[in-house]
Design a protein around this motif. Structure first.
Motif, PDB file in Angstrom:
ATOM      1  N   LYS A 215       0.805  -1.215   0.000  1.00  0.00           N
ATOM      2  CA  LYS A 215       0.000   0.000   0.000  1.00  0.00           C
ATOM      3  C   LYS A 215       0.844   1.273   0.000  1.00  0.00           C
ATOM      4  O   LYS A 215       0.334   2.375  -0.216  1.00  0.00           O
ATOM      5  CB  LYS A 215      -0.931   0.010   1.222  1.00  0.00           C
ATOM      6  N   TYR A 216       2.145   1.151   0.283  1.00  0.00           N
ATOM      7  CA  TYR A 216       3.022   2.311   0.340  1.00  0.00           C
ATOM      8  C   TYR A 216       3.681   2.559  -1.014  1.00  0.00           C
ATOM      9  O   TYR A 216       3.850   1.636  -1.824  1.00  0.00           O
ATOM     10  CB  TYR A 216       4.106   2.115   1.403  1.00  0.00           C
ATOM     11  N   SER A 217       4.079   3.789  -1.250  1.00  0.00           N
ATOM     12  CA  SER A 217       4.874   4.121  -2.426  1.00  0.00           C
ATOM     13  C   SER A 217       5.918   5.157  -2.035  1.00  0.00           C
ATOM     14  O   SER A 217       5.657   6.068  -1.239  1.00  0.00           O
ATOM     15  CB  SER A 217       4.004   4.652  -3.561  1.00  0.00           C
ATOM     16  N   LEU A 218       7.118   5.022  -2.588  1.00  0.00           N
ATOM     17  CA  LEU A 218       8.219   5.937  -2.328  1.00  0.00           C
ATOM     18  C   LEU A 218       8.924   6.250  -3.640  1.00  0.00           C
ATOM     19  O   LEU A 218       8.996   5.399  -4.532  1.00  0.00           O
ATOM     20  CB  LEU A 218       9.223   5.326  -1.342  1.00  0.00           C
ATOM     21  N   GLY A 219       9.434   7.469  -3.745  1.00  0.00           N
ATOM     22  CA  GLY A 219      10.136   7.807  -4.965  1.00  0.00           C
ATOM     23  C   GLY A 219      10.713   9.202  -4.942  1.00  0.00           C
ATOM     24  O   GLY A 219      10.771   9.867  -3.907  1.00  0.00           O
ATOM     25  N   VAL A 220      11.166   9.625  -6.129  1.00  0.00           N
ATOM     26  CA  VAL A 220      11.762  10.945  -6.300  1.00  0.00           C
ATOM     27  C   VAL A 220      10.987  11.699  -7.372  1.00  0.00           C
ATOM     28  O   VAL A 220      10.361  11.100  -8.265  1.00  0.00           O
ATOM     29  CB  VAL A 220      13.245  10.847  -6.689  1.00  0.00           C
ATOM     30  N   VAL A 221      11.013  13.035  -7.270  1.00  0.00           N
ATOM     31  CA  VAL A 221      10.326  13.887  -8.225  1.00  0.00           C
ATOM     32  C   VAL A 221      11.244  15.026  -8.651  1.00  0.00           C
ATOM     33  O   VAL A 221      12.229  15.343  -7.971  1.00  0.00           O
ATOM     34  CB  VAL A 221       9.013  14.467  -7.638  1.00  0.00           C
ATOM     35  N   GLY A 222      10.919  15.619  -9.772  1.00  0.00           N
ATOM     36  CA  GLY A 222      11.630  16.797 -10.244  1.00  0.00           C
ATOM     37  C   GLY A 222      10.730  17.610 -11.146  1.00  0.00           C
ATOM     38  O   GLY A 222       9.844  17.054 -11.802  1.00  0.00           O
ATOM     39  N   PHE A 223      10.923  18.911 -11.156  1.00  0.00           N
ATOM     40  CA  PHE A 223      10.123  19.743 -12.059  1.00  0.00           C
ATOM     41  C   PHE A 223      10.865  21.026 -12.395  1.00  0.00           C
ATOM     42  O   PHE A 223      11.658  21.550 -11.609  1.00  0.00           O
ATOM     43  CB  PHE A 223       8.746  20.058 -11.470  1.00  0.00           C
ATOM     44  N   GLY A 224      10.595  21.520 -13.605  1.00  0.00           N
ATOM     45  CA  GLY A 224      11.203  22.763 -14.055  1.00  0.00           C
ATOM     46  C   GLY A 224      10.206  23.618 -14.794  1.00  0.00           C
ATOM     47  O   GLY A 224       9.156  23.139 -15.247  1.00  0.00           O
ATOM     48  N   SER A 225      10.508  24.901 -14.913  1.00  0.00           N
ATOM     49  CA  SER A 225       9.673  25.831 -15.668  1.00  0.00           C
ATOM     50  C   SER A 225      10.575  26.817 -16.396  1.00  0.00           C
ATOM     51  O   SER A 225      11.625  27.215 -15.880  1.00  0.00           O
ATOM     52  CB  SER A 225       8.693  26.568 -14.748  1.00  0.00           C
ATOM     53  N   TRP A 226      10.155  27.205 -17.602  1.00  0.00           N
ATOM     54  CA  TRP A 226      10.952  28.089 -18.444  1.00  0.00           C
ATOM     55  C   TRP A 226      10.055  29.103 -19.142  1.00  0.00           C
ATOM     56  O   TRP A 226       9.062  28.730 -19.779  1.00  0.00           O
ATOM     57  CB  TRP A 226      11.694  27.284 -19.518  1.00  0.00           C
ATOM     58  N   ASP A 227      10.373  30.391 -19.029  1.00  0.00           N
ATOM     59  CA  ASP A 227       9.759  31.397 -19.881  1.00  0.00           C
ATOM     60  C   ASP A 227      10.306  31.198 -21.289  1.00  0.00           C
ATOM     61  O   ASP A 227      11.521  31.091 -21.481  1.00  0.00           O
ATOM     62  CB  ASP A 227      10.122  32.809 -19.416  1.00  0.00           C
ATOM     63  N   VAL A 228       9.418  31.161 -22.295  1.00  0.00           N
ATOM     64  CA  VAL A 228       9.900  30.860 -23.646  1.00  0.00           C
ATOM     65  C   VAL A 228       9.648  31.980 -24.647  1.00  0.00           C
ATOM     66  O   VAL A 228      10.223  31.977 -25.734  1.00  0.00           O
ATOM     67  CB  VAL A 228       9.267  29.546 -24.176  1.00  0.00           C
ATOM     68  N   SER A 229       8.778  32.935 -24.336  1.00  0.00           N
ATOM     69  CA  SER A 229       8.512  34.005 -25.295  1.00  0.00           C
ATOM     70  C   SER A 229       7.702  35.093 -24.612  1.00  0.00           C
ATOM     71  O   SER A 229       7.384  35.011 -23.421  1.00  0.00           O
ATOM     72  CB  SER A 229       7.742  33.476 -26.509  1.00  0.00           C
ATOM     73  N   GLY A 230       7.349  36.097 -25.372  1.00  0.00           N
ATOM     74  CA  GLY A 230       6.457  37.131 -24.851  1.00  0.00           C
ATOM     75  C   GLY A 230       7.190  38.128 -23.987  1.00  0.00           C
ATOM     76  O   GLY A 230       8.399  38.346 -24.094  1.00  0.00           O
ATOM     77  N   ALA A 231       6.442  38.758 -23.069  1.00  0.00           N
ATOM     78  CA  ALA A 231       6.939  39.902 -22.317  1.00  0.00           C
ATOM     79  C   ALA A 231       8.049  39.561 -21.348  1.00  0.00           C
ATOM     80  O   ALA A 231       8.703  40.454 -20.828  1.00  0.00           O
ATOM     81  CB  ALA A 231       5.783  40.540 -21.551  1.00  0.00           C
ATOM     82  N   ALA A 232       8.287  38.270 -21.088  1.00  0.00           N
ATOM     83  CA  ALA A 232       9.350  37.918 -20.141  1.00  0.00           C
ATOM     84  C   ALA A 232      10.696  38.471 -20.581  1.00  0.00           C
ATOM     85  O   ALA A 232      11.543  38.802 -19.761  1.00  0.00           O
ATOM     86  CB  ALA A 232       9.433  36.412 -19.995  1.00  0.00           C
ATOM     87  N   SER A 233      10.910  38.605 -21.882  1.00  0.00           N
ATOM     88  CA  SER A 233      12.204  39.066 -22.376  1.00  0.00           C
ATOM     89  C   SER A 233      12.453  40.535 -22.047  1.00  0.00           C
ATOM     90  O   SER A 233      13.581  41.013 -22.148  1.00  0.00           O
ATOM     91  CB  SER A 233      12.284  38.854 -23.894  1.00  0.00           C
ATOM     92  N   THR A 234      11.417  41.282 -21.654  1.00  0.00           N
ATOM     93  CA  THR A 234      11.593  42.693 -21.332  1.00  0.00           C
ATOM     94  C   THR A 234      11.881  42.925 -19.855  1.00  0.00           C
ATOM     95  O   THR A 234      12.180  44.049 -19.453  1.00  0.00           O
ATOM     96  CB  THR A 234      10.338  43.500 -21.729  1.00  0.00           C
ATOM     97  N   LEU A 235      11.788  41.911 -19.022  1.00  0.00           N
ATOM     98  CA  LEU A 235      12.134  42.071 -17.617  1.00  0.00           C
ATOM     99  C   LEU A 235      13.614  42.392 -17.466  1.00  0.00           C
ATOM    100  O   LEU A 235      14.442  41.950 -18.260  1.00  0.00           O
ATOM    101  CB  LEU A 235      11.835  40.781 -16.852  1.00  0.00           C
TER     102      LEU A 235
END
Length: 309
Positions: A215-235
């Motif tokens: 009934k148990y589960s164990l593991g590892v996780v990972g996540f990422g995020s990336w601005d790819v276009s639009g107004a982010a380039s003006t920051l």
């Protein structure tokens, strides 16, 4: 009905959103879809029925540009329809998330966040492999968090599940529209007349590797995020990105499944204290908890009557 861990995330993708913004009026760049909200799910077709999943998390907020505290709650209703199309099973998801954000010396603000609706299909490819694809988006909400935007969303998930091991990868692509409340945006600065920054288009990647032990589960996780276009380039900071890793545990109570995970950014680009390039980088630490509950499943068909001679 007992919901096997094979189907735990088959279609219960937490569709909630998270704006990485401050309530002082200036939104930072960042994914509308909360990075990391979909780890822990597999993508096999879910048995027909209605399901509820709720994912809550608490930690500091890398996107606010300060030592902020951020709580997020993402309730989701999933309808696994009775229909198949092109070999896949049709499913739909709806969510109305809420967030609470606090900055040092400025108090807290909380609000209902952008509601989400996605529809798509999940395919069982055999030999432990499944794939899913869902399209839809977030509706605008004119609230204190400055997220009065339509956002298109597409989500592609892949799962391998065999001998108690489950490996999943999930890619989210978001295209964010202009604010519905403020029509003018300066093409040079990227800010509108209210000091709000137009949110960027983005890509998120959520990864999970878990092993079931009864009934148990164990593991590892990972996540990422990336601005790819639009107004982010003006920051001033340029396009922002991050990647986090962590550990996950879960328990199958029968019809109810509980999961939790703890994550920490190991890479951070463009997230600085006060939003000032060259200042200390912000690395987010976050604790997550999720509950998954089947609400309704159709009754099993009656067993065939065998004539005796």
């Amino acid at each position: 009905m007992r919901m096997s861990s094979k189907f735990v995330g088959a279609s219960l993708a937490a569709l909630g959103a998270l704006s990485l913004c401050t309530f002082s009026g200036t939104a930072m760049a960042g994914s509308i879809t909360q990075p990391g909200e979909i780890v822990g799910y597999s993508w096999a077709p879910l048995p027909q029925g209605l399901y509820f999943a709720d994912t809550g998390s608490y930690g500091n907020d890398r996107g606010a540009g300060y030592n902020a505290e951020l709580g997020v709650n993402i309730p989701v209703i999933v309808w696994s329809t009775p229909w198949d199309f092109l070999g896949g099973h049709v499913e739909a998801y709806a969510a109305v998330p809420s967030v609470a954000l606090g900055l040092p010396g400025a108090g807290y603000v909380s609000a209902i966040y952008n509601p989400a609706l996605l529809v798509g299909e999940a395919w069982n490819l055999g030999n432990g492999f499944s794939i899913s694809d869902f399209v839809g988006g977030y509706a605008p909400v004119n609230n204190a968090l400055n997220q009065d935007n339509w956002t298109f969303n597409e989500r592609l998930g892949v799962t391998y599940s065999m001998n108690g091991f489950t490996l999943t990868g999930h890619v989210v692509y978001g295209i964010t529209g202009n604010s519905m409340s403020n029509s003018f945006t300066n093409p040079v600065s990227g800010f509108n007349e209210y000091g709000q920054h137009v949110m960027p288009d983005y890509v998120n990647l959520d990864l999970t590797a878990v092993k079931a032990f009864g009934k148990y589960s164990l593991g590892v996780v990972g996540f990422g995020s990336w601005d790819v276009s639009g107004a982010a380039s003006t920051l001033l900071t340029g396009r922002q990105s991050q990647f986090a890793v962590g550990a996950m545990g879960g328990y199958d109570f029968g019809p109810v499944i509980l999961q939790s995970y703890l994550t920490r950014d190991v890479l951070s680009q463009g997230y600085y204290e006060g939003g000032v390039p060259g200042a200390a980088k912000i690395y987010e630490t976050r604790f997550w908890v999720r509950v998954i509950v089947p609400l309704w499943n159709p009754p099993a068909p009656p067993a065939p009557v065998l004539a005796k001679y």
